[in-house]
Design a protein around this motif. Structure first.
Motif, PDB file in Angstrom:
ATOM      1  N   VAL A   1       7.873   1.430 -11.672  1.00 14.98           N
ATOM      2  CA  VAL A   1       6.900   0.732 -10.836  1.00 14.98           C
ATOM      3  C   VAL A   1       7.640  -0.214  -9.908  1.00 14.98           C
ATOM      4  CG1 VAL A   1       5.093   0.849 -12.613  1.00 14.98           C
ATOM      5  CG2 VAL A   1       6.570  -1.183 -12.477  1.00 14.98           C
ATOM      6  N   ILE A   2       6.971  -0.635  -8.831  1.00 14.15           N
ATOM      7  CA  ILE A   2       7.486  -1.715  -7.999  1.00 14.15           C
ATOM      8  C   ILE A   2       6.692  -2.971  -8.318  1.00 14.15           C
ATOM      9  CG2 ILE A   2       8.516  -0.439  -6.104  1.00 14.15           C
ATOM     10  CD1 ILE A   2       5.927  -0.825  -4.522  1.00 14.15           C
ATOM     11  N   ALA A   3       7.410  -4.061  -8.493  1.00 12.39           N
ATOM     12  CA  ALA A   3       6.808  -5.368  -8.721  1.00 12.39           C
ATOM     13  C   ALA A   3       7.200  -6.269  -7.559  1.00 12.39           C
ATOM     14  CB  ALA A   3       7.279  -5.954 -10.044  1.00 12.39           C
ATOM     15  N   ASP A   4       6.305  -7.175  -7.175  1.00 13.42           N
ATOM     16  CA  ASP A   4       6.568  -8.007  -6.005  1.00 13.42           C
ATOM     17  C   ASP A   4       5.745  -9.285  -6.112  1.00 13.42           C
ATOM     18  OD1 ASP A   4       7.158  -9.044  -3.494  1.00 13.42           O
ATOM     19  OD2 ASP A   4       6.923  -7.137  -2.462  1.00 13.42           O
ATOM     20  N   VAL A   5       6.417 -10.431  -6.124  1.00 13.08           N
ATOM     21  CA  VAL A   5       5.713 -11.710  -6.154  1.00 13.08           C
ATOM     22  C   VAL A   5       6.030 -12.532  -4.904  1.00 13.08           C
ATOM     23  CG1 VAL A   5       5.561 -11.815  -8.665  1.00 13.08           C
ATOM     24  CG2 VAL A   5       7.569 -12.781  -7.528  1.00 13.08           C
ATOM     25  N   GLY A   6       6.523 -11.849  -3.854  1.00 18.08           N
ATOM     26  CA  GLY A   6       6.942 -12.579  -2.668  1.00 18.08           C
ATOM     27  C   GLY A   6       6.526 -11.953  -1.356  1.00 18.08           C
ATOM     28  N   PHE A   7       5.338 -11.346  -1.311  1.00 10.04           N
ATOM     29  CA  PHE A   7       4.928 -10.691  -0.067  1.00 10.04           C
ATOM     30  C   PHE A   7       3.574 -11.180   0.446  1.00 10.04           C
ATOM     31  CE2 PHE A   7       3.686  -6.979   2.614  1.00 10.04           C
ATOM     32  CZ  PHE A   7       4.775  -7.025   3.490  1.00 10.04           C
ATOM     33  N   GLY A   8       3.099 -12.288  -0.067  1.00 13.05           N
ATOM     34  CA  GLY A   8       1.827 -12.782   0.443  1.00 13.05           C
ATOM     35  C   GLY A   8       0.663 -11.946  -0.050  1.00 13.05           C
ATOM     36  N   ASP A   9      -0.276 -11.661   0.832  1.00 10.91           N
ATOM     37  CA  ASP A   9      -1.526 -11.000   0.461  1.00 10.91           C
ATOM     38  C   ASP A   9      -1.295  -9.503   0.291  1.00 10.91           C
ATOM     39  OD1 ASP A   9      -4.142 -10.521  -0.123  1.00 10.91           O
ATOM     40  OD2 ASP A   9      -4.869 -10.729   1.930  1.00 10.91           O
ATOM     41  N   SER A  10      -0.943  -9.107  -0.924  1.00 11.74           N
ATOM     42  CA  SER A  10      -0.670  -7.697  -1.202  1.00 11.74           C
ATOM     43  C   SER A  10      -1.148  -7.381  -2.608  1.00 11.74           C
ATOM     44  CB  SER A  10       0.821  -7.398  -1.025  1.00 11.74           C
ATOM     45  OG  SER A  10       1.073  -6.012  -1.082  1.00 11.74           O
ATOM     46  N   PHE A  11      -0.530  -6.397  -3.254  1.00 12.34           N
ATOM     47  CA  PHE A  11      -0.992  -5.968  -4.575  1.00 12.34           C
ATOM     48  C   PHE A  11      -0.708  -7.031  -5.632  1.00 12.34           C
ATOM     49  CE2 PHE A  11       3.156  -4.083  -3.650  1.00 12.34           C
ATOM     50  CZ  PHE A  11       3.913  -4.362  -4.780  1.00 12.34           C
ATOM     51  N   LEU A  12      -1.671  -7.225  -6.528  1.00 11.71           N
ATOM     52  CA  LEU A  12      -1.562  -8.239  -7.563  1.00 11.71           C
ATOM     53  C   LEU A  12      -0.883  -7.722  -8.818  1.00 11.71           C
ATOM     54  CD1 LEU A  12      -5.094  -9.925  -7.311  1.00 11.71           C
ATOM     55  CD2 LEU A  12      -2.947 -10.689  -6.283  1.00 11.71           C
ATOM     56  N   LYS A  13      -0.928  -6.430  -9.027  1.00  9.77           N
ATOM     57  CA  LYS A  13      -0.276  -5.822 -10.186  1.00  9.77           C
ATOM     58  C   LYS A  13       0.720  -4.778  -9.701  1.00  9.77           C
ATOM     59  CE  LYS A  13      -4.149  -6.576 -13.347  1.00  9.77           C
ATOM     60  NZ  LYS A  13      -5.124  -5.946 -14.281  1.00  9.77           N
ATOM     61  N   PRO A  14       1.781  -4.523 -10.476  1.00 13.73           N
ATOM     62  CA  PRO A  14       2.788  -3.544 -10.043  1.00 13.73           C
ATOM     63  C   PRO A  14       2.176  -2.184  -9.739  1.00 13.73           C
ATOM     64  CG  PRO A  14       3.584  -4.810 -11.901  1.00 13.73           C
ATOM     65  CD  PRO A  14       2.142  -5.183 -11.739  1.00 13.73           C
TER      66      PRO A  14
ATOM     67  N   ASN B   1       4.910   6.660  -7.359  1.00 17.41           N
ATOM     68  CA  ASN B   1       4.528   8.069  -7.269  1.00 17.41           C
ATOM     69  C   ASN B   1       3.583   8.228  -6.085  1.00 17.41           C
ATOM     70  OD1 ASN B   1       1.826   7.441  -8.125  1.00 17.41           O
ATOM     71  ND2 ASN B   1       2.482   7.530 -10.265  1.00 17.41           N
ATOM     72  N   THR B   2       3.087   9.404  -5.870  1.00 21.29           N
ATOM     73  CA  THR B   2       2.275   9.665  -4.681  1.00 21.29           C
ATOM     74  C   THR B   2       0.772   9.609  -4.964  1.00 21.29           C
ATOM     75  OG1 THR B   2       2.462  12.053  -5.098  1.00 21.29           O
ATOM     76  CG2 THR B   2       4.062  11.063  -3.580  1.00 21.29           C
ATOM     77  N   ASP B   3       0.387   9.080  -6.120  1.00 26.12           N
ATOM     78  CA  ASP B   3      -1.037   8.937  -6.425  1.00 26.12           C
ATOM     79  C   ASP B   3      -1.638   7.773  -5.641  1.00 26.12           C
ATOM     80  OD1 ASP B   3      -0.703  10.963  -8.258  1.00 26.12           O
ATOM     81  OD2 ASP B   3      -0.520   9.593  -9.978  1.00 26.12           O
ATOM     82  N   LYS B   4      -2.906   7.897  -5.262  1.00 24.92           N
ATOM     83  CA  LYS B   4      -3.598   6.769  -4.655  1.00 24.92           C
ATOM     84  C   LYS B   4      -3.855   5.714  -5.726  1.00 24.92           C
ATOM     85  CE  LYS B   4      -5.937   9.312  -0.947  1.00 24.92           C
ATOM     86  NZ  LYS B   4      -7.249   9.692  -0.354  1.00 24.92           N
ATOM     87  N   GLN B   5      -3.630   4.454  -5.363  1.00 24.83           N
ATOM     88  CA  GLN B   5      -3.810   3.357  -6.303  1.00 24.83           C
ATOM     89  C   GLN B   5      -4.659   2.265  -5.649  1.00 24.83           C
ATOM     90  OE1 GLN B   5       0.048   2.445  -8.489  1.00 24.83           O
ATOM     91  NE2 GLN B   5       0.853   3.819  -6.906  1.00 24.83           N
ATOM     92  N   ARG B   6      -5.524   1.651  -6.446  1.00 21.42           N
ATOM     93  CA  ARG B   6      -6.399   0.604  -5.920  1.00 21.42           C
ATOM     94  C   ARG B   6      -6.079  -0.714  -6.609  1.00 21.42           C
ATOM     95  NH1 ARG B   6     -10.705  -0.168  -2.776  1.00 21.42           N
ATOM     96  NH2 ARG B   6     -12.198  -1.816  -3.312  1.00 21.42           N
ATOM     97  N   ASP B   7      -5.967  -1.778  -5.816  1.00 17.96           N
ATOM     98  CA  ASP B   7      -5.660  -3.086  -6.373  1.00 17.96           C
ATOM     99  C   ASP B   7      -6.065  -4.156  -5.362  1.00 17.96           C
ATOM    100  OD1 ASP B   7      -3.898  -4.645  -8.533  1.00 17.96           O
ATOM    101  OD2 ASP B   7      -3.410  -5.456  -6.561  1.00 17.96           O
ATOM    102  N   ASN B   8      -6.619  -5.259  -5.863  1.00 23.85           N
ATOM    103  CA  ASN B   8      -6.940  -6.420  -5.037  1.00 23.85           C
ATOM    104  C   ASN B   8      -7.824  -6.054  -3.844  1.00 23.85           C
ATOM    105  OD1 ASN B   8      -6.845  -9.139  -4.309  1.00 23.85           O
ATOM    106  ND2 ASN B   8      -4.984  -8.913  -3.086  1.00 23.85           N
TER     107      ASN B   8
ATOM    108  N   ALA C   1      -2.186 -16.880  -4.274  1.00 20.04           N
ATOM    109  CA  ALA C   1      -3.375 -16.146  -4.697  1.00 20.04           C
ATOM    110  C   ALA C   1      -4.245 -17.031  -5.587  1.00 20.04           C
ATOM    111  CB  ALA C   1      -2.977 -14.874  -5.448  1.00 20.04           C
ATOM    112  N   THR C   2      -5.561 -16.832  -5.520  1.00 21.78           N
ATOM    113  CA  THR C   2      -6.505 -17.519  -6.393  1.00 21.78           C
ATOM    114  C   THR C   2      -7.291 -16.465  -7.163  1.00 21.78           C
ATOM    115  OG1 THR C   2      -8.292 -17.573  -4.745  1.00 21.78           O
ATOM    116  CG2 THR C   2      -6.705 -19.398  -4.721  1.00 21.78           C
ATOM    117  N   SER C   3      -8.163 -16.918  -8.035  1.00 20.48           N
ATOM    118  CA  SER C   3      -8.924 -15.980  -8.860  1.00 20.48           C
ATOM    119  C   SER C   3      -9.861 -15.098  -8.050  1.00 20.48           C
ATOM    120  CB  SER C   3      -9.734 -16.740  -9.914  1.00 20.48           C
ATOM    121  OG  SER C   3     -10.637 -17.643  -9.293  1.00 20.48           O
ATOM    122  N   ASN C   4     -10.254 -15.558  -6.857  1.00 23.31           N
ATOM    123  CA  ASN C   4     -11.172 -14.751  -6.045  1.00 23.31           C
ATOM    124  C   ASN C   4     -10.735 -14.623  -4.592  1.00 23.31           C
ATOM    125  OD1 ASN C   4     -11.677 -17.295  -5.067  1.00 23.31           O
ATOM    126  ND2 ASN C   4     -13.824 -17.385  -5.717  1.00 23.31           N
TER     127      ASN C   4
END
Length: 259
Positions: free
Chosen positions: A120-133, A137-144, A203-206
Motif C-alpha cells: 500500500v501507499i501511505a501518506d501523511v503529508g499531502f494535504g486534502d487527500s486519502f485518509l487511509k492507505p 493495484n489497479t482497483d478503484k478505491q473510495r476514501d474521504n 484534517a478534522t472528523s468531518n
C-alpha cells in the motif's frame, strides 16, 4: 527506529497506545491519527527558519517542539514510527501534478508499506487527500469522499483522484538524503508554492481546517467557509487552539506584520 522515549512521545501526540503487531488495521489507524494530530505546515519557510532534512532535526521538530511540517518531514517521521512498530516500509519519491503537468522528481515523499494483503501507499503529508492507505493495484478505491485509481505505465504509477492526476511515482526505495535538493528548492525558489504563502492545515472528523496566510478556511461536510484573521494575537491563538502549535508570538510578528 525511534528510541523508547521518542516512540512514547509520538504516541502521545497521536493519542494512541503502543503496538508492535503491524497490520493493515493498525496502519489505517496510525495514518488517520497522524492526519488529525500533526498539521501540514510550512511556517518555518515563512519565518525564514531553515528546514533540515537530517533525521534528528526532523524528529526534534515533530516530537520535542510539537510542530508539524511539510511532506518530507511528516512522512519521514511517520516512516520512523512505522519502522519502530515493525512495519516493512520504504521511502518513495513522487512527482506532483499541478498546473496541468507533473513536477520534478522528488517533489513529494510518500511511503510504501508491504503487508500480507499486498503493498500500500501511505501518506501523511499531502494535504486534502486519502485518509487511509491505498492498495497499490489497479482497483478503484473510495476514501474521504473521493474515488482513487492507480494506473501503471513505463514502470511508474499515476494516482488519480476523481479522474484528476495527483501524483506519479515508482516503487524504488529512496534514502532520506535523496530529497534534500528538492527540499532546499521548495524553501527558497520563488516558483515554489511553499514560498508564496504560509499554510497550516489539518484534517478534522468531518472535513479540514486551514490557515492560508491570514484566512481561516473550514470545510465541514463538503461546505467551505472563510474568515479573515485580523490580528497577530488572533493568528497566534488559532495556531494554538486549532492546530496545537505553540509558536512564540514575537517570532510570528515579523512575518504577520509584513504581509
Amino acid at each position: 527506529m525511534l528510541t523508547p522515549r521518542q516512540y512514547q512521545r509520538y504516541l502521545t501526540r497521536l493519542k494512541m497506545a503502543a503496538s508492535h503487531t503491524p497490520s493493515l488495521t493498525r496502519l489505517n489507524a496510525l495514518q488517520l491519527a497522524h492526519l488529525h494530530c500533526l498539521p501540514f505546515e510550512n511556517l518555518d519557510i515563512a519565518l525564514g527558519i531553515a528546514i533540515s532534512l537530517e533525521r534528528q532535526a526532523i524528529l526534534k521538530k515533530l516530537l520535542e517542539k510539537g510542530r508539524g511540517g511539510f511532506c518530507y518531514e511528516l512522512n519521514y517521521g511517520f516512516y520512523c514510527l512505522l519502522k519502530t512498530e515493525g512495519f516493512n516500509v520504504t521511502l518513495l519519491q513522487a512527482q506532483v501534478f499541478s498546473d496541468d503537468r507533473f513536477g520534478p522528481n522528488f517533489d513529494h515523499m510518500l511511503l510504501k508499506v508491504a503487508l500480507p494483503q499486498g503493498p500500500v501507499i501511505a501518506d501523511v503529508g499531502f494535504g486534502d487527500s486519502f485518509l487511509k492507505p491505498l492498495a497499490i493495484n489497479t482497483d478503484k478505491q473510495r476514501d474521504n469522499g473521493h474515488h482513487y485509481l492507480l494506473k501503471a505505465a513505463a514502470g511508474r504509477w499515476t494516482l488519480y483522484q476523481d479522474q484528476t492526476p495527483q501524483l506519479r511515482f515508482d516503487e524504488t526505495a529512496q534514502p532520506l538524503s535523496a530529497f534534500s535538493q528538492m527540499a532546499h528548492w521548495h524553501q527558497h525558489s520563488p516558483r515554489s508554492h511553499f514560498t508564496q504563502k504560509a499554510i497550516c492545515s489539518m484534517a478534522t472528523s468531518n472535513g479540514r481546517v486551514t490557515l492560508s496566510d491570514k484566512t481561516l478556511i473550514k470545510t465541514q461536510l463538503g461546505k467551505r467557509s472563510e474568515k479573515p484573521v485580523n490580528s497577530l494575537a488572533q493568528y497566534h491563538e488559532l495556531l494554538n487552539s486549532r492546530f496545537s502549535l505553540a509558536i512564540d508570538e514575537a517570532l510570528l510578528s515579523r512575518w504577520f506584520n509584513a504581509n
